[in-house]
Design an enzyme around this catalytic site. Structure first.
Site: not given
Length: 381
Positions: A183, A185, A209, A235, A257, A284
């Site tokens: 991830d 982010h 991700e 997400e 999500d 997510h």
């Protein structure tokens, strides 16, 4: 059956729950939250509740249409998350009313168990190896880790080498039969992503991700082309329309999500859209027990499902964890990295209402940390 009351509860460590009561005694639970904006979402839930009081809770789709479109101004994380929690609670009520788990109402199960992954931390390779070994001992077959902390807008050799060393440590600890997802982010620039992503290929990540921020989704085609590793995102997308461009760009894994993207009703539509592009669903969910329960109901009814995130033991959950708010925590027991199909009506969990009400007396004021680059400028967290 009519909706008689809607309540919200801010519970540690950083969650918001909602409770919908009916005149027939059936109660549904949802989890509407934007992490760090709990009180803002709480206000939005109560604004939307004005419409729902007195309505038939089983008209889920009609309520979704009205709540998502009836205010003229639509979408965004706050409104979509408020709607998401209410939608989860309505599905929970429907399952109890029909004496069936939600996945049965979504067309029935397409699998008997769902694969789960867990988070690992660690700044150094040795710490990564130890963290992976601990998760393997708990039965997990897949982990996810941060690709980097603060990274320069154009990574230095040292930063790149440190990232590769950590991922190599994870792969060596996992062996060839387990998976690691990475991830980012949104912490790396498009140029950085195109440079470093190919370097990760020898470690065979399950997926990479959010390599770039969602506002740079127009660059995803170039990033997909730069690496053979599947790219995941979603997400911070709140409506199926926001997934169309990334899917057309070649994103392989969508990650809506269920507490942000309009709830069960919308996430299942995102999954159906992804199926057209031969992409898979990996929801997510670093959130609480209601969000996880709702995610699993979708997972069991979704043909193109890949794997489910969950947050048991994650660093956010210091002091309170998912199982603290459940009467029977065994519903989230994992066997060989999988969870079995829940058979109880609704979302398949029993929320410990007394524990929730006690937690709300204290509440929380969780906020996202603020990171900065070495020159003092803002850095993505």
């Amino acid at each position: 059956m009519k909706i008689t009351d809607i309540e919200t509860f801010a519970v540690a460590p950083r969650w918001l729950f909602c409770r919908i009561a009916t005149d027939e005694g059936i109660v549904g639970w949802g989890e509407p939250i934007v992490e760090g904006r709990a009180e803002t979402v709480r206000a939005a839930v109560h604004e939307l509740a004005d419409y729902l009081i007195g309505q038939d809770p089983l008209r889920i789709e009609d309520h979704w249409q009205v709540l998502s479109k009836g205010g003229f101004y639509r979408g965004g994380p706050v409104l979509s998350s408020a709607l998401a929690g209410l939608d989860q609670a309505l599905w929970d009520i429907a399952g109890q009313a029909y004496d069936a788990p939600v996945h049965a109402l979504l067309g029935g199960p397409v699998r008997d168990r769902v694969r789960m992954y867990t988070w690992i931390g660690g700044d150094e390779p040795a710490e990564i190896g130890e963290a992976v070994a601990e998760k393997i001992s708990q039965g997990f077959t897949a982990v996810k880790m941060n690709g980097c902390a603060v990274m320069s807008r154009l990574a230095t050799v040292r930063e790149t080498d440190a990232m590769l060393a950590r991922l190599q440590a994870a792969r060596e600890a996992l062996g060839p039969d387990r998976d690691v997802a990475v991830d980012f982010h949104g912490r790396v620039s498009t140029a950085n992503a195109r440079r470093v992503l190919p370097l990760l290929e020898p470690f065979h990540p399950l997926f990479i991700e959010e390599p770039v921020l969602p506002e740079h989704a127009g660059k995803l085609a170039a990033i997909v082309a730069a690496s053979s590793t599947p790219i995941a995102m979603g997400e911070r997308c709140y409506h199926r329309s926001e997934f169309a461009g990334p899917l057309q760009a070649g994103v392989s894994v969508v990650q809506p999500d269920i507490s942000h993207a309009g709830g069960i009703s919308e996430v299942r539509r995102v999954a159906a859209l992804a199926e057209i592009y031969d992409a898979v669903l990996a929801p997510h969910c670093p959130l609480g027990p209601i969000a996880l329960a709702a995610s699993l109901q979708v997972a069991f009814a979704t043909p193109n499902f890949l794997i489910q995130e969950q947050s048991l033991g994650i660093h956010y959950n210091v002091g309170n964890d998912l199982l603290d708010y459940l009467i029977d925590p065994s519903v989230f027991q994992f066997f060989d990295g999988y969870v079995q199909r829940p058979m109880a009506p609704g979302l398949g969990i029993q929320v410990d209402e007394a524990a929730v009400r006690r937690a709300d007396e204290t509440g929380h004021q969780w906020r996202s940390p603020v990171w900065r680059h070495s020159d003092g400028s803002f850095a993505e967290w």
